[in-house]
Design an enzyme around this catalytic site. Structure first.
Site, PDB file in Angstrom:
ATOM      1  N   SER A  52      -9.775  -1.000   7.345  1.00  0.00           N
ATOM      2  CA  SER A  52      -9.623  -0.625   5.893  1.00  0.00           C
ATOM      3  C   SER A  52      -8.732  -1.919   4.977  1.00  0.00           C
ATOM      4  CB  SER A  52      -8.618   0.779   5.725  1.00  0.00           C
ATOM      5  OG  SER A  52      -8.722   1.720   6.029  1.00  0.00           O
TER       6      SER A  52
ATOM      7  N   LYS B 110       0.821  -1.318  -0.327  1.00  0.00           N
ATOM      8  CA  LYS B 110      -0.108   0.087   0.025  1.00  0.00           C
ATOM      9  C   LYS B 110       0.891   1.261   0.015  1.00  0.00           C
ATOM     10  CE  LYS B 110      -3.640   2.236   2.375  1.00  0.00           C
ATOM     11  NZ  LYS B 110      -4.623   1.709   3.897  1.00  0.00           N
TER      12      LYS B 110
ATOM     13  N   SER C 205      -9.431   1.962   2.509  1.00  0.00           N
ATOM     14  CA  SER C 205      -8.157   2.510   2.061  1.00  0.00           C
ATOM     15  C   SER C 205      -7.947   1.412   1.482  1.00  0.00           C
ATOM     16  CB  SER C 205      -7.962   3.954   2.994  1.00  0.00           C
ATOM     17  OG  SER C 205      -6.978   3.311   4.108  1.00  0.00           O
TER      18      SER C 205
END
Length: 478
Positions: A178, A79, A154
């Protein structure tokens, strides 16, 4: 053989048994990304040259007998809010569009030591603020199960990359769900570890008391193998906890006989889609048939989790993001007179709407006159929620429920109604407020063909319990 459809551990075994080289695996993964990522937009940065050079290095180390990790040579994605030395780490924001960290996050060092091949940086909601991966400066990510729908957020790019076979596994971060919510929406598996289990050093902070790094993969075994690598004490992270036993793979046992599982009654109220409810209760029945003891119970305080979470997270965000001022690094406005205007214009131009909204909420709840009414009250609610879970875990080994009240919404629906988007985190945020471990794994498909996620929550450092229950359930499905 279609290499990219293998699980991470299957590929790791084939590399170890010399059925395939690391370079062949990496090339197959890069070809898949070239063929598919225009459609899904899972990646912000694809590290093609670095990955191919790394593949040769890992192959050499394996041949010299210096790497024995079951995931050595397996391509993966990180990420884009986790620092990678010499590779852009943008947090999907214009504010950090050109930021290249001078160091690796601890989790990245651990993965490299285990022989991982990092293939790129995954798209995400800007500064991890969002539940749909639509707030990214680099464009929205689409759900590989159906491109008209969001992948969740996210860590939407991470989950979508795994679901689209553009990575064998991924690292995400989880502040209020997330990792788990996009795993649910994309039909993959994600683990949010106990707070303090995985080092946060090198994770660009959103809300420091809630953020936690964790794995996303195609199944429970892959996730557990990654967790084995990234867990452990780190002196660079003041919230890191010293533990003796991190060998989570030992919990991959198909046996839940006598395990006590609680289902909170409040999780099955209004707002929960009927198809989701049916799938979750069917999953509970599978575990009951395997010998688990399942009971419903009242979990107090969960109704207050969303407001408490958004007050605390926004307050910490407003503090953490004050460092982005156009002076030290990142984006700087071109036209300004004086320091104050530099700050104002840089931050106005560099941050997106959702980030601005949360920073303003945070500044408001921390301001004099409102601190006690909002922030202090939220901290008290956080303590009460933790107490409720502690009380529940005196009786139960794990808690079972949905990951999200709905399956993935259509692209464009959520951002028009931020409050509705926030309410979608109802089952996940309380886990972060209490610092507990939780896993989301697929348990069904709705009538639109979209995945449904089952969430299992454990007591502090109870990762092995949730892994055992998740693995047992998974065995009954495949």
């Amino acid at each position: 053989m279609d290499v990219t459809s293998l699980t991470a551990l299957e590929l790791g075994r084939k590399i170890k048994n010399k059925e395939i080289t690391v370079e062949e695996a990496v090339k197959a993964q890069l070809e898949r990304i070239k063929a598919k990522d225009k459609e899904y937009n899972c990646y912000i940065t694809v590290m093609e040259e670095e990955a191919l050079a790394r593949a040769k290095e890992v192959q050499r180390l394996m041949e010299e007998g210096k790497l024995d990790s079951p995931l050595a040579g397996v391509p993966m994605v990180i990420k884009d809010n986790i620092c990678t030395k010499g590779v852009k780490t943008t947090c999907a924001s214009k504010m950090l569009y050109n930021f290249t960290p001078p160091y690796h996050a601890t989790v990245v060092d651990k993965l490299l030591k285990a022989g991982a091949v990092i293939i790129g940086k995954a798209n995400m909601d800007e500064f991890a603020m969002g539940s749909t991966t639509e707030t990214s400066h680099f464009g929205e990510t689409k759900n590989p199960r159906n491109t008209e729908y969001v992948p969740g957020g996210s860590s939407g790019g991470s989950a979508a990359a795994v679901a689209a076979e553009e990575a064998f596994y991924a690292l995400g971060s989880d502040t209020g769900g997330s990792i788990r919510q996009p795993s649910s929406f994309c039909g993959v598996t994600g683990i949010k570890p106990t707070y303090g289990t995985v080092s946060r050093y090198g994770l660009i902070a959103y809300a420091s008391s809630l953020d936690q790094i964790g794995p996303i993969a195609r199944n429970v075994s892959d996730c557990t193998a990654v967790l084995d690598i990234i867990s452990g004490y780190d002196s660079k992270d003041s919230t890191s906890v010293k533990r003796e036993d991190y060998q989570y793979s030992k919990a991959l046992v198909d046996n839940v006989k006598g395990m006590k599982i609680g289902i909170p009654k409040g999780y099955f109220g209004s707002g929960l889609e009927e198809e989701v409810s049916t799938s979750i209760l069917a999953a509970a029945e599978v575990l009951r048939e395997k010998g688990a003891i399942i009971e419903e119970f009242e979990l107090d305080g969960v109704d207050y989790a969303i407001p408490a979470y958004y007050v605390i997270a926004s307050a910490e965000a407003s503090s953490n993001l004050s460092r982005y001022d156009g002076v030290k690094y990142g984006y700087r406005t071109e036209d300004f007179e004086g320091l104050q205007e530099l700050y104002k214009k840089t931050r106005s131009e560099g941050f997106g709407n959702e980030v601005k909204r949360r920073m303003m909420i945070g500044a408001f709840v921390l301001s004099s006159g409102y601190y006690e009414a909002y922030y202090q009250k939220a901290l008290k609610v956080k303590a009460l929620i933790k107490e409720s879970f502690d009380k529940a875990f005196e009786k139960y080994d794990i808690i079972l429920g949905p990951t999200a009240p709905l399956t993935a919404p259509k692209l464009g629906q959520s951002l028009s109604d931020p409050l509705k988007m926030y309410l979608g985190d109802i089952y996940t945020v309380s886990v972060n407020l209490a610092g507990l471990p939780a896993i989301s794994l697929p348990c069904g498909i709705d009538s639109k063909g979209l995945p449904i996620g089952l969430q299992l929550i454990g007591k502090h450092f109870g990762e092995k319990d949730i892994i055992r229950a998740a693995y047992s359930y998974e065995q009954s499905r495949y």
